[in-house]
Design a protein around this motif. Structure first.
Motif, PDB file in Angstrom:
ATOM      1  N   GLU A  13      89.751  52.641 100.373  1.00 15.31           N
ATOM      2  CA  GLU A  13      90.913  52.106 100.222  1.00 15.31           C
ATOM      3  C   GLU A  13      92.574  51.438  99.884  1.00 15.31           C
ATOM      4  O   GLU A  13      92.593  52.694  99.363  1.00 15.31           O
ATOM      5  N   SER A  14      92.996  52.016 101.395  1.00 14.34           N
ATOM      6  CA  SER A  14      94.545  52.314 101.313  1.00 14.34           C
ATOM      7  C   SER A  14      94.577  53.931 100.706  1.00 14.34           C
ATOM      8  O   SER A  14      95.297  54.116  99.748  1.00 14.34           O
ATOM      9  N   ASN A  15      94.109  54.840 100.985  1.00 16.20           N
ATOM     10  CA  ASN A  15      93.778  56.021 100.824  1.00 16.20           C
ATOM     11  C   ASN A  15      94.801  56.926 101.461  1.00 16.20           C
ATOM     12  O   ASN A  15      95.801  58.475 100.992  1.00 16.20           O
ATOM     13  N   ASP A  16      95.587  56.377 102.498  1.00 21.30           N
ATOM     14  CA  ASP A  16      96.497  57.277 103.216  1.00 21.30           C
ATOM     15  C   ASP A  16      96.007  58.274 104.386  1.00 21.30           C
ATOM     16  O   ASP A  16      96.118  58.955 104.269  1.00 21.30           O
ATOM     17  N   THR A  17      94.510  57.455 104.367  1.00 25.27           N
ATOM     18  CA  THR A  17      93.825  58.519 104.800  1.00 25.27           C
ATOM     19  C   THR A  17      94.108  58.407 106.257  1.00 25.27           C
ATOM     20  O   THR A  17      93.877  57.763 107.079  1.00 25.27           O
ATOM     21  N   ASN A  18      93.724  59.597 107.143  1.00 23.48           N
ATOM     22  CA  ASN A  18      93.760  59.702 108.513  1.00 23.48           C
ATOM     23  C   ASN A  18      92.353  60.499 109.089  1.00 23.48           C
ATOM     24  O   ASN A  18      91.508  60.489 108.472  1.00 23.48           O
ATOM     25  N   ASP A  19      92.369  59.948 110.827  1.00 20.03           N
ATOM     26  CA  ASP A  19      91.418  60.446 111.626  1.00 20.03           C
ATOM     27  C   ASP A  19      90.844  61.868 110.915  1.00 20.03           C
ATOM     28  O   ASP A  19      89.762  61.666 110.652  1.00 20.03           O
ATOM     29  N   GLU A  20      91.665  63.199 111.212  1.00 20.12           N
ATOM     30  CA  GLU A  20      91.513  63.872 110.622  1.00 20.12           C
ATOM     31  C   GLU A  20      90.270  64.787 108.551  1.00 20.12           C
ATOM     32  O   GLU A  20      89.452  64.904 109.317  1.00 20.12           O
ATOM     33  N   ASN A  43      93.069  51.732 106.172  1.00 11.34           N
ATOM     34  CA  ASN A  43      93.192  53.575 106.641  1.00 11.34           C
ATOM     35  C   ASN A  43      93.306  53.604 107.760  1.00 11.34           C
ATOM     36  O   ASN A  43      93.934  52.432 108.891  1.00 11.34           O
ATOM     37  N   LYS A  44      93.214  54.129 108.736  1.00 12.89           N
ATOM     38  CA  LYS A  44      93.742  54.979 110.358  1.00 12.89           C
ATOM     39  C   LYS A  44      92.348  55.870 110.280  1.00 12.89           C
ATOM     40  O   LYS A  44      91.928  56.360 109.344  1.00 12.89           O
ATOM     41  N   LEU A  45      91.654  55.526 111.693  1.00 14.35           N
ATOM     42  CA  LEU A  45      90.489  56.242 112.146  1.00 14.35           C
ATOM     43  C   LEU A  45      90.449  55.733 113.511  1.00 14.35           C
ATOM     44  O   LEU A  45      91.316  54.589 114.371  1.00 14.35           O
ATOM     45  N   ASP A  46      89.914  57.168 114.209  1.00 14.21           N
ATOM     46  CA  ASP A  46      90.220  57.671 115.792  1.00 14.21           C
ATOM     47  C   ASP A  46      88.706  58.186 115.228  1.00 14.21           C
ATOM     48  O   ASP A  46      87.646  58.075 115.343  1.00 14.21           O
ATOM     49  N   ASN A  64      68.903  56.611 107.502  1.00 17.64           N
ATOM     50  CA  ASN A  64      70.321  55.904 108.545  1.00 17.64           C
ATOM     51  C   ASN A  64      70.864  54.985 107.923  1.00 17.64           C
ATOM     52  O   ASN A  64      70.877  54.635 106.643  1.00 17.64           O
ATOM     53  N   LEU A  65      72.954  55.110 108.521  1.00 22.05           N
ATOM     54  CA  LEU A  65      73.363  53.954 107.374  1.00 22.05           C
ATOM     55  C   LEU A  65      73.025  52.535 108.074  1.00 22.05           C
ATOM     56  O   LEU A  65      73.318  52.333 108.809  1.00 22.05           O
ATOM     57  N   ASP A  66      73.272  51.759 107.167  1.00 17.44           N
ATOM     58  CA  ASP A  66      72.766  50.556 107.086  1.00 17.44           C
ATOM     59  C   ASP A  66      73.793  49.412 107.234  1.00 17.44           C
ATOM     60  O   ASP A  66      74.104  48.404 108.139  1.00 17.44           O
ATOM     61  N   GLU A  67      75.253  49.858 106.582  1.00 15.58           N
ATOM     62  CA  GLU A  67      76.198  48.584 106.394  1.00 15.58           C
ATOM     63  C   GLU A  67      77.454  49.223 106.347  1.00 15.58           C
ATOM     64  O   GLU A  67      77.313  50.822 105.877  1.00 15.58           O
ATOM     65  N   LEU A  68      78.293  48.882 107.775  1.00 16.15           N
ATOM     66  CA  LEU A  68      79.781  49.705 108.052  1.00 16.15           C
ATOM     67  C   LEU A  68      80.282  48.454 107.694  1.00 16.15           C
ATOM     68  O   LEU A  68      80.521  47.403 108.747  1.00 16.15           O
ATOM     69  N   ARG A  69      81.402  48.808 107.077  1.00 17.64           N
ATOM     70  CA  ARG A  69      82.507  47.502 107.061  1.00 17.64           C
ATOM     71  C   ARG A  69      83.863  48.528 107.353  1.00 17.64           C
ATOM     72  O   ARG A  69      84.665  48.911 106.588  1.00 17.64           O
ATOM     73  N   ILE A  70      84.277  48.182 108.589  1.00 17.35           N
ATOM     74  CA  ILE A  70      86.106  47.970 108.795  1.00 17.35           C
ATOM     75  C   ILE A  70      86.770  47.336 108.785  1.00 17.35           C
ATOM     76  O   ILE A  70      87.113  46.236 109.672  1.00 17.35           O
ATOM     77  N   VAL A  71      88.132  47.608 107.675  1.00 11.84           N
ATOM     78  CA  VAL A  71      88.745  46.757 107.454  1.00 11.84           C
ATOM     79  C   VAL A  71      90.431  46.321 107.685  1.00 11.84           C
ATOM     80  O   VAL A  71      90.365  48.208 106.625  1.00 11.84           O
ATOM     81  N   ASN A  72      90.874  46.447 108.168  1.00  9.59           N
ATOM     82  CA  ASN A  72      92.657  45.967 108.812  1.00  9.59           C
ATOM     83  C   ASN A  72      92.533  48.006 108.603  1.00  9.59           C
ATOM     84  O   ASN A  72      93.535  47.794 107.892  1.00  9.59           O
ATOM     85  N   CYS A  73      92.148  48.343 109.748  1.00  9.24           N
ATOM     86  CA  CYS A  73      92.436  49.710 110.075  1.00  9.24           C
ATOM     87  C   CYS A  73      92.832  50.048 110.769  1.00  9.24           C
ATOM     88  O   CYS A  73      92.917  49.388 112.001  1.00  9.24           O
ATOM     89  N   ALA A  74      93.838  51.102 111.445  1.00 11.14           N
ATOM     90  CA  ALA A  74      94.559  51.032 112.578  1.00 11.14           C
ATOM     91  C   ALA A  74      93.515  52.182 113.106  1.00 11.14           C
ATOM     92  O   ALA A  74      93.217  53.908 112.900  1.00 11.14           O
TER      93      ALA A  74
END
Length: 136
Positions: A13-20, A43-46, A64-74
């Motif tokens: 959360e709020s790590n200033d992480t970009n797609d790369e 954060n950001k993802l592309d 496999n990944l069972d749970e994915l939560r993407i919240v308030n991301c660009a």
């Protein structure tokens, strides 16, 4: 204990992480066989990140990944479309796409996911701009 059995949940959360940088983190998680849950918030993802997420989701059960939560991301429309188009038929069980800009044609992709996925037991699409016209 094997190295590949250490991480089963990731919360960023709020790590200033970009797609790369996020895709780099995700590639490292492919060796984690018990990795089941990921929350990515403010954060950001592309495309690169979404491709890595899809690889984690597409792994054979029980890895496999069972749970994915993407919240308030660009996230770009192209990346969101890629994600939603590839989720039906996977073993993903819980999906949260909160405040990620789902509207218009993207909502059609959500409907396809709902109709095409037999494994999703929890779906959270709150704080998106879904109008009553799109619900018809």
């Amino acid at each position: 204990m094997l190295y590949g059995d250490v991480i089963n949940k990731l919360y960023l959360e709020s790590n200033d992480t970009n797609d790369e940088s996020f895709s780099y983190i995700l590639k490292g998680l492919t060796d984690q066989y018990n990795f089941k849950s990921m929350t990515y918030k403010k954060n950001k993802l592309d495309i690169k990140s979404v491709e890595c997420i899809l690889k984690l989701i597409s792994r054979h059960v029980p890895q496999n990944l069972d749970e994915l939560r993407i919240v308030n991301c660009a996230i770009s429309t192209k990346a969101m479309t890629l994600l939603l188009d590839n989720l039906p038929g996977t073993n993903l069980r819980k999906l949260s796409l909160v405040k990620v800009g789902i509207k218009g044609a993207l909502f059609d992709n959500v409907l396809k996911l709902i109709h095409g996925s037999r494994n999703v037991i929890e779906l959270d699409i709150s704080w998106n701009r879904i109008s009553s016209v799109e619900l018809r």
